[in-house]
Structure formats: C-alpha cells, structure tokens
Motif scaffolding. Structure first.
Motif, PDB file in Angstrom:
ATOM      1  N   LEU A  57       0.869  -1.167   0.000  1.00  0.00           N
ATOM      2  CA  LEU A  57       0.000   0.000   0.000  1.00  0.00           C
ATOM      3  C   LEU A  57       0.909   1.221   0.000  1.00  0.00           C
ATOM      4  O   LEU A  57       1.701   1.412   0.931  1.00  0.00           O
ATOM      5  N   HIS A  58       0.830   2.009  -1.077  1.00  0.00           N
ATOM      6  CA  HIS A  58       1.647   3.220  -1.195  1.00  0.00           C
ATOM      7  C   HIS A  58       0.728   4.425  -1.347  1.00  0.00           C
ATOM      8  O   HIS A  58      -0.308   4.352  -2.007  1.00  0.00           O
ATOM      9  N   ARG A  59       1.151   5.528  -0.754  1.00  0.00           N
ATOM     10  CA  ARG A  59       0.405   6.783  -0.875  1.00  0.00           C
ATOM     11  C   ARG A  59       1.238   7.789  -1.655  1.00  0.00           C
ATOM     12  O   ARG A  59       2.450   7.834  -1.497  1.00  0.00           O
ATOM     13  N   GLY A  75      -2.442   9.145  -5.335  1.00  0.00           N
ATOM     14  CA  GLY A  75      -3.302   8.823  -4.204  1.00  0.00           C
ATOM     15  C   GLY A  75      -2.814   7.571  -3.516  1.00  0.00           C
ATOM     16  O   GLY A  75      -1.609   7.370  -3.352  1.00  0.00           O
ATOM     17  N   THR A  76      -3.728   6.712  -3.160  1.00  0.00           N
ATOM     18  CA  THR A  76      -3.377   5.471  -2.462  1.00  0.00           C
ATOM     19  C   THR A  76      -3.735   4.280  -3.332  1.00  0.00           C
ATOM     20  O   THR A  76      -4.816   4.218  -3.901  1.00  0.00           O
ATOM     21  N   SER A  97       5.089   6.945   2.412  1.00  0.00           N
ATOM     22  CA  SER A  97       4.346   6.306   3.498  1.00  0.00           C
ATOM     23  C   SER A  97       3.509   5.171   2.938  1.00  0.00           C
ATOM     24  O   SER A  97       3.149   5.153   1.764  1.00  0.00           O
ATOM     25  N   GLY A  98       3.216   4.230   3.790  1.00  0.00           N
ATOM     26  CA  GLY A  98       2.423   3.078   3.408  1.00  0.00           C
ATOM     27  C   GLY A  98       2.923   1.830   4.114  1.00  0.00           C
ATOM     28  O   GLY A  98       3.611   1.907   5.142  1.00  0.00           O
ATOM     29  N   GLU A 134     -10.183   7.374   0.774  1.00  0.00           N
ATOM     30  CA  GLU A 134      -9.689   7.602   2.136  1.00  0.00           C
ATOM     31  C   GLU A 134     -10.206   6.551   3.113  1.00  0.00           C
ATOM     32  O   GLU A 134      -9.452   6.035   3.947  1.00  0.00           O
ATOM     33  N   ASP A 137      -8.464   3.266   2.402  1.00  0.00           N
ATOM     34  CA  ASP A 137      -7.089   3.381   2.884  1.00  0.00           C
ATOM     35  C   ASP A 137      -7.031   3.094   4.380  1.00  0.00           C
ATOM     36  O   ASP A 137      -6.186   2.326   4.858  1.00  0.00           O
ATOM     37  N   SER A 141      -5.091  -0.032   6.007  1.00  0.00           N
ATOM     38  CA  SER A 141      -4.013   0.343   6.926  1.00  0.00           C
ATOM     39  C   SER A 141      -4.198  -0.326   8.281  1.00  0.00           C
ATOM     40  O   SER A 141      -3.222  -0.764   8.914  1.00  0.00           O
TER      41      SER A 141
END
Length: 300
Positions: A57-59, A75-76, A97-98, A134, A137, A141
């Motif tokens: 998962l990458h943002r 985005g994500t 982040s991710g 969002e 995500d 997460s």
C-alpha cells in the motif's frame, strides 16, 4: 535480465542483514512500514522478478512497472505482486508512506483453498492495482497495523491470525473494482521482449535427462507474463523482427544440437528433455530445422 531477487537479496539491500532463521523458514512472512525502509541509501529498485509474493500500500505519486504495463497512481493504491511477473515501483512523492508485506507461497500452502497463485489478482491477465479512497485506505491500513502488532508478538498461533488478516485484505480488494491508468512508455515492447528472453533462457541449458522444458509455445510464455498471446507476439515481432515461435524454435534447435554433440544421451532422452511427446515428433522437427535427422547430425 538478472536472476530473480531472493529474500536474502531483499534483506541485504534494505537492512544490511539477513534474519538468522531465514533459510529454515520456508513459509517466511514479514511486514513493514514503507517509511522504515528509507533510513539509509539503498540501490534503486530494479525491474525484475522476485522469488516471493508482495502486497503493498503506497500513498502519493507512484508508477508501478508490472509485466509490460506501467500503472501511474496519484493517491493510495493497493498492489499485489507475484513471483511470476517482473516489476518495479517508482515512488515519485517526497513523502513516502504506506505498508508492505512479503512472504513465500509455502506460508499459505495449507490455508487457502487451491493455490494463492489462482487468486484473480495473480491470474494471467489479472489486474494487480486497486486504487483506494480515504475510507478504504484506513481499512487496509488497520489490517497492516494488526499484522505489525502480531509479527513481534509471542502469541502461539500468530501465523494463523496473520494469514487471516492477509486473506481479509485479499477479499476486501476483490470487492473493489480494479482500476489502472496506463502510463505509456516507448520501451514497453522492449521490456516485454526482455522478460520473454529471460524466461526462455532460464530453461537452458538442459543438464540432466530428467530435466524437461516447461514452456514451449508462445501461449505458455504469455500465460507466465500475464499478457494475451497476441500482444506478446506483436511486441516480439516489432522489437526483434522475428516471431515468438521463431525465437523458441531457434533456442530448442540450438540446445538439441548441443545435446547431440556433447552428451551420450539417446534420442528418446533428448526428445523428452526438449518437451516432445514422441521421439518421432522430435525427429521430424529437427530434420525440418537442420536438414538432417538427429542421428545423422550426431554422426556428422
């Protein structure tokens, strides 16, 4: 193309050390926060196969080079990578982040109906990219955070619990319509040609009578690359001027000549190694390509 990146390579590159029990842990699993993997200067990611699975998962702004595709995401995104398809990830955002987790297929061998490689995101032609809003995500997460909490715990059945979390993530993703924005690259055909050549070369040399070619047709290679056979054929033809079948045939003929000249294996053994069902089929194939029978070529 280089050999697949191993788990040992991954740990050396990211952390300068390999876990002591890695060799014994055939069902290895680990999970990380992306930001924890950029604490030191590391080599740029290489477009290559890995010998392990990876969920990430990458943002932010990211380009995923996957098989013959380049998928650009703002985005994500939740991505699913498997050992059969080469890939690399370009993180364009300054803020990294991710999460991601890595594991060997044996981690799931007895816990997923069928095989993990049969899941839709890993099937030939499957879509590996899932863009998240969002709320999605936050949900994914939370699953990663639960895995991070368990990986360092002393709970006796933590691996069972982690498998459940990963399975939950897979099914959550499958409920989302896969979406991808293809980022066009001039070298897309060159990339898929390079991967095809790497898969072809990896089957050789034949080193024992019990070894046998696993891929002999254009469709065999297309399935491994998760692309349609017509797309593979077009890319190979445009890049090299020769057909996919022509490349495969040339390589098989070259190996057949080497085996006939440099081994004492009989014709039936060589025929089997090269994937022919009957020695007569091999005889006809070789005579058509070399203008000699295998026996005559050996004596020539």
């Amino acid at each position: 193309m280089s050999k697949p990146e191993s788990l040992e390579d991954f740990y050396r590159n990211k952390f300068d050390q390999v876990p002591a029990n890695l060799q014994k842990d055939t069902g290895h699993f680990n999970v990380f926060r992306v930001e924890d993997c950029f604490h030191k200067k590391v080599s740029p990611p290489v477009y290559a196969r890995r010998d392990f699975y990876k969920f990430s998962l990458h943002r932010g702004e990211t380009i995923y080079h996957y098989a013959d595709k380049s998928i650009r995401v703002s985005g994500t995104a939740l991505m699913f990578f498997n050992p059969r398809v080469p890939y690399t990830v370009e993180i364009l955002s300054e803020q990294k982040s991710g999460y991601f987790c890595i594991f060997k297929e044996a981690f799931f061998t007895e816990n997923i109906r069928g095989s993990i490689r049969d899941l839709p995101m890993f099937a030939p032609g499957g879509k590996p990219s899932y863009v998240l809003n969002e709320q999605q995500d936050q949900h994914v997460s939370q699953i990663f955070e639960k895995m991070l909490e368990e990986i360092d715990s002393d709970y006796r059945f933590k691996n069972d619990l982690i498998r459940n979390y990963v399975t939950e993530m897979v099914h959550y993703a499958l409920k989302i319509e896969p979406s991808e924005t293809l980022h066009q690259h001039n070298d897309a055909n060159s990339r898929i040609t390079a991967v095809f050549n790497e898969l072809l070369d990896r089957q050789f040399p034949i080193e024992s009578p019990g070894q046998r070619l696993a891929m002999r047709s254009a469709k065999d290679f297309a399935d491994q690359l998760s692309v349609h056979v017509n797309h593979l054929n077009r890319a190979i033809k445009e890049t090299t001027g020769k057909t996919t079948t022509g490349h495969i045939t040339e390589r098989i003929v070259s190996e057949a000549k080497a085996l006939l000249k440099h081994t004492n294996w009989n014709i039936s053994e060589i025929s089997y190694c090269l994937g022919f069902e009957e020695p007569s089929h091999f005889n006809n194939f070789f005579r058509k390509q070399a203008d000699l029978t295998p026996t005559a070529f050996r004596l020539y």
